[in-house]
Each structure stands twice: as C-alpha cells, then as structure tokens.
Scaffold this motif. Structure first.
Motif, PDB file in Angstrom:
ATOM      1  N   SER A  13       0.671  -1.256  -0.125  1.00 23.82           N
ATOM      2  CA  SER A  13      -0.077  -0.075  -0.060  1.00 23.82           C
ATOM      3  C   SER A  13       0.799   1.210   0.039  1.00 23.82           C
ATOM      4  O   SER A  13       1.735   1.553   0.795  1.00 23.82           O
ATOM      5  N   MET A  14       0.830   2.086  -0.852  1.00 24.06           N
ATOM      6  CA  MET A  14       1.473   3.361  -1.064  1.00 24.06           C
ATOM      7  C   MET A  14       0.708   4.714  -1.035  1.00 24.06           C
ATOM      8  O   MET A  14      -0.052   4.957  -1.956  1.00 24.06           O
ATOM      9  N   PRO A  15       0.721   5.231   0.082  1.00 25.73           N
ATOM     10  CA  PRO A  15       0.036   6.650   0.061  1.00 25.73           C
ATOM     11  C   PRO A  15       0.849   7.740  -0.847  1.00 25.73           C
ATOM     12  O   PRO A  15       1.829   7.702  -1.187  1.00 25.73           O
ATOM     13  N   GLU A  16       0.229   8.622  -1.094  1.00 21.25           N
ATOM     14  CA  GLU A  16       1.004   9.862  -1.727  1.00 21.25           C
ATOM     15  C   GLU A  16       1.944  10.538  -0.755  1.00 21.25           C
ATOM     16  O   GLU A  16       2.960  10.757  -1.295  1.00 21.25           O
ATOM     17  N   GLU A  17       1.674  10.588   0.342  1.00 24.34           N
ATOM     18  CA  GLU A  17       2.795  11.035   1.347  1.00 24.34           C
ATOM     19  C   GLU A  17       2.950   9.879   2.447  1.00 24.34           C
ATOM     20  O   GLU A  17       1.949   9.299   3.108  1.00 24.34           O
ATOM     21  N   GLY A  18       4.031   9.604   3.006  1.00 24.68           N
ATOM     22  CA  GLY A  18       4.066   8.734   3.997  1.00 24.68           C
ATOM     23  C   GLY A  18       4.850   7.406   3.507  1.00 24.68           C
ATOM     24  O   GLY A  18       5.115   7.310   2.089  1.00 24.68           O
ATOM     25  N   GLU A  19       5.193   6.639   4.513  1.00 24.48           N
ATOM     26  CA  GLU A  19       5.922   5.231   3.924  1.00 24.48           C
ATOM     27  C   GLU A  19       4.894   4.159   3.508  1.00 24.48           C
ATOM     28  O   GLU A  19       3.774   4.114   3.778  1.00 24.48           O
ATOM     29  N   ALA A  20       5.402   3.480   2.507  1.00 23.97           N
ATOM     30  CA  ALA A  20       4.893   2.298   2.019  1.00 23.97           C
ATOM     31  C   ALA A  20       4.745   1.195   2.985  1.00 23.97           C
ATOM     32  O   ALA A  20       5.719   1.284   3.792  1.00 23.97           O
ATOM     33  N   ARG A  21       3.869   0.523   3.080  1.00 26.38           N
ATOM     34  CA  ARG A  21       3.604  -0.679   3.962  1.00 26.38           C
ATOM     35  C   ARG A  21       3.201  -1.977   3.097  1.00 26.38           C
ATOM     36  O   ARG A  21       2.409  -2.136   2.053  1.00 26.38           O
ATOM     37  N   TYR A  22       3.724  -3.204   3.762  1.00 27.66           N
ATOM     38  CA  TYR A  22       3.654  -4.566   3.145  1.00 27.66           C
ATOM     39  C   TYR A  22       2.513  -5.210   3.930  1.00 27.66           C
ATOM     40  O   TYR A  22       2.223  -5.098   4.865  1.00 27.66           O
ATOM     41  N   ILE A  23       1.894  -6.154   3.059  1.00 31.46           N
ATOM     42  CA  ILE A  23       0.842  -7.046   3.772  1.00 31.46           C
ATOM     43  C   ILE A  23       0.701  -8.230   3.060  1.00 31.46           C
ATOM     44  O   ILE A  23       1.274  -8.335   1.877  1.00 31.46           O
ATOM     45  N   GLY A  24       0.434  -9.232   3.767  1.00 28.14           N
ATOM     46  CA  GLY A  24       0.435 -10.640   3.187  1.00 28.14           C
ATOM     47  C   GLY A  24      -0.135 -11.575   4.162  1.00 28.14           C
ATOM     48  O   GLY A  24      -0.219 -11.489   5.244  1.00 28.14           O
ATOM     49  N   PHE A  25      -0.815 -12.638   3.283  1.00 26.53           N
ATOM     50  CA  PHE A  25      -1.528 -13.795   4.051  1.00 26.53           C
ATOM     51  C   PHE A  25      -1.448 -14.888   3.128  1.00 26.53           C
ATOM     52  O   PHE A  25      -1.304 -14.811   1.958  1.00 26.53           O
ATOM     53  N   VAL A  26      -1.660 -16.121   3.702  1.00 26.63           N
ATOM     54  CA  VAL A  26      -1.959 -17.315   2.936  1.00 26.63           C
ATOM     55  C   VAL A  26      -3.567 -17.486   2.645  1.00 26.63           C
ATOM     56  O   VAL A  26      -4.411 -17.297   3.393  1.00 26.63           O
TER      57      VAL A  26
END
Length: 467
Positions: free
Chosen positions: A230-243
């Motif tokens: 997930s990538m906001p216009e401002e701020g740090e990107a974050r990862y997500i994951g699941f099975v």
C-alpha cells in the motif's frame, strides 16, 4: 596489561553496593588483533554484567512485591525454584521464590504465589524476542540462530526450533491484535460522522498479487500466498501478506492494515491487481471511495503472447497473420484509451476470424485457445478497465509492477522458491506477518506498543528529551 572491570550498583533508595569484579583480562599489544576486547571477551563481559544487573533488579522488585496487599504484612517464603530468563546478553538463571498466601486470600485451593512469574511471564526479554523475530524474518531460522550465537553470548539457549517458536508466538500476538470482523470501512459508521472527518491526504494505491510455495503436507502441490503493498501519496509504503484460504477474514486484515497506515473512510483508494478472482474479490466493497483497476502490465503481457502466435502465423499464412497482428494493435489501442466496447467488439471479431482460418500453422489451436482465454479475461474484468492513457498522463499508477517486486522481496527471498523449501500453511502465514512488518520498518513500533519500556534506550539524548 592487566584489566579489571568492576560493577557497582546503586539501589533506588540510594544505597551503594560493593564494587564487584565482572571480568579480569590480561592484554598484550603486539598485533592489531590484540587491541581492545575480542568478541569472546565481550561476550563473557556482557554475560557476567547481565547476570548481576538482572539479579539486582529482580531482588529489588521481589522485595517490593512480598507484602500482602491491603494489610501490608510480609509474606512467608516457602522456598524457591530455578527460572531461566533469556536475554540478549545471556541466559540469566534466577531463583523464583514462592510465598504463602494468607488464608483470606487463598482461592481454589491455591495457597502460594510466585510473584516473579508476573514480571517474567514469557521468560524471554522483549528485545531478544524482537531481534529473533527481525532476523528470522529476513533469513532462515537456523541462520538467524547462528547469527545470534555469533555476536551475542546466548549460544546455549538458541537454536532454530526455539527461534521459530518465538517468531510464531510474536506473529500470533499480532493476529490477536486485529480488529473485529469487518468487510467495509462503512460498517458501524454513521454517515453523519463523515462531516467530522479531516480532509484526506490523497489517493492511496494498493497492489495485490499472488505467489506460490511448496506445501509441506502434500509436497507435490503448492499453495498461494497473497502479498501486496500500500502506497500513500505521502508517507511510507507498507507491506501486507497472508495465505489464501488459511486466513478466513482477509478483508478485515486489509482494513486493519489500512487503518494503521492512517487511511480514512472518505479517502480515495485504488486497488491494482492482475484480475484474478481471489484478489479481485478482496478489493470489493472495502470502501465507498475505492476502485479496482486491472493491471495494465498483465494486459500487455497477454497481448504480447498473442502477438507471438500471430507472428508465427505470418510465416504460414501471411495475409491472415498480418490481419491478426493489425487487429491486436487495434485491441491494445482501444484498451489503452478505455474504449471497452470497441475493444470487446474487436476481440470477438478476432476470435471468429481465427476459428475460420484454415492453415497448417502448428500452433493455431494454441492461438485460438489463448485468444478465447483473453476474451474471457477482459469480459470478467470489464468493470475494472479504465482510460489508462489518461491516467498515465496525469501521473497516476496504472501498473502493479511494484507488486511484482513485492512478491520477490516478500516471498522469493525468504520462502526460497528456487530451493523448493516446504511450508505448512500456518507457518507460512504467521511468518508473513512478521516479515512484512520487518521489511517496511513497522516491526519495532509493534514491540514498543506491547512493551512501552522499549522506547527508552537509556541514551543521553533520550534522557534530555524526556526531561
């Protein structure tokens, strides 16, 4: 040169303890490697200091918690049993005393208490748990255990099994912190609350894609991991994951993930996926301001395959092959400009034309099959087709190429796709939770939330800031 390192502890009440020797070293100075502390010496020094410091802290804490609540009467000791507290600088062996409870406080036949179990419920120091989790999220469990043993005085208490247990325990705690089941940001929200929401920061883009790893239970099969960024216009990107399939409430996970990143209900949200049924369903109804976009990269990848078939057809039937190439160019142009109706019309026409071709081209059947699959693919994702050219010229994302890199970063480099490592669904799912937070830098924040004392690193700057 003789070096003696002494440790002196001053209690909370100002009592100054006797200076105690924690290390005695004989140092020579003939070569560069003789200078300063060696790794073995530093390990021994840290382990000895840690043992004495923890003992002093525990004894002080026990003294404060030995008195009966309410009456203030000192509890009578029944003896003690050994307890090992695993820290970053060695396994500290302690005596955990047991105290008799007054009769009025005895419940369910329980006549004694062990107060130290309240202070050390997990027998593992939070910082050690954090470091094990962080390193094991980046490298295999055995490699993380070896690395810890190489640089810290904990060789006797660390191995791949222990590290794995600690990592999965951390991940399970993260799972327990997930919010209640929700499938949309609108659930439980009054529309009148929207007026009180601040102006959103801008569009957030979420890319989702799948990857496959070897199933430990059925080693001839793979199972799917869903990962994203997930990538906001401002701020740090974050990862997500699941099975996929193991997590029964994936939409709740996505909502919780976006909330932690500061997303609000009236903020524009774009999901970019490859159009698969699984990832497409995750993007539905998350937010009233969300949209699902079919990834342009996957469209062009399929058209490229079709063009290769058409070029092969040119060598056997030039007119039909060139006509197919021209029609594919038209289809791509219509899709790029968001003309879905004309694109589907051209696709249908090409499917019929291919059925009517009589040629000795050996891959004609594969060409027809691929074209029909493309027809279904575009029809299934018709609502997710946009004017890619316009979106591209305005500087917005139209491709999930960044998610392809995410799959490699999150899955391939740790789950060892090339080495054919095998995983249980539970083990892979839980490791994904710690790995994604490690990669995007949010793991430390989670530990500091659980253990507020980890924020205090006892540095001079921190002390001045607190003052």
């Amino acid at each position: 040169m003789q070096v003696r390192i002494m440790l002196q502890i001053i209690g909370d009440d100002g009592t100054v303890g006797d200076a105690e020797e924690v290390a005695a070293l004989t140092k020579i100075t003939e070569r560069a490697e003789d200078l300063g502390l060696s790794l073995a010496e530093s390990k021994a020094l840290l382990a000895a200091a840690q043992q004495r410091i923890v003992e002093a802290q525990v004894n002080g804490w026990l003294e404060k918690h030995r008195h009966c609540q309410g009456g203030g009467r000192k509890l009578r000791c029944k003896g003690s049993y050994p307890l090992t507290f695993r820290t970053l600088f060695g396994d500290v062996r302690l005596k955990s005393p047991r105290y008799y409870l007054p009769k009025e406080r005895q419940t369910n036949g329980r006549a004694t208490i062990s107060p130290l179990t309240q202070l050390l419920p997990d027998h593992v120091a939070p910082e050690r748990l954090y470091l094990e989790t962080r390193w094991a999220s980046l490298v295999p469990y055995a490699a993380a255990a070896d690395l810890l043993a190489d640089v810290l005085p904990i060789a006797s208490g660390v191995n791949a099994t222990t590290v794995r247990q600690h990592v999965l325990r951390t991940a399970e705690r993260m799972e327990g912190c997930l919010a209640e089941q929700r499938t949309s940001f609108m659930e439980g929200t009054d529309s009148r609350d929207w007026e009180d929401l601040p102006v959103p920061d801008g569009r957030m883009v979420v890319g989702l894609d799948g990857g496959y790893i070897r199933d430990w239970r059925d080693r001839k099969k793979n199972f799917e991991l869903i990962v994203g960024r997930s990538m906001p216009e401002e701020g740090e990107a974050r990862y997500i994951g699941f099975v996929h399939g193991y997590d029964r409430k994936p939409q709740r996970r996505i909502i919780d993930h976006l909330r932690r990143q500061g997303f609000q209900a009236d903020q524009d949200l774009t999901f970019i996926t490859d159009g698969g049924d699984e990832v497409r369903s995750l993007a539905e109804r998350i937010s009233p301001c969300s949209e699902h976009v079919l990834d342009w990269f996957h469209i062009t990848m399929r058209i490229t395959v079709l063009r290769q078939f058409a070029q092969g057809l040119v060598h056997h039937d030039k007119d039909d092959g060139m006509a197919a190439l021209d029609e594919l160019r038209r289809i791509k142009w219509f899709l790029w400009h968001g003309n879905t109706y004309r694109a589907r019309e051209a696709i249908d026409d090409l499917v019929l034309d291919l059925e009517a071709i009589d040629s000795r081209y050996p891959n004609l059947r594969k060409f027809r099959t691929a074209m029909r699959a493309f027809q279904v693919y575009i029809a299934s994702n018709e609502s997710s087709l946009i004017n890619y050219g316009e979106r591209y010229r305005s500087g917005e994302r139209i491709s999930s190429a960044f998610v392809e890199a995410t799959v490699n970063a999150v899955v391939s480099k740790r789950f060892a796709k090339k080495q054919q490592m095998q995983w249980s669904r539970r083990g892979a799912h839980l490791l994904l939770q710690t790995r994604t937070r490690t990669l995007d830098g949010s793991l430390r924040a989670a530990f500091e939330h659980w253990y507020p004392g980890m924020v205090n690193d006892n540095t001079k700057d921190h002390g001045q800031a607190a003052a």
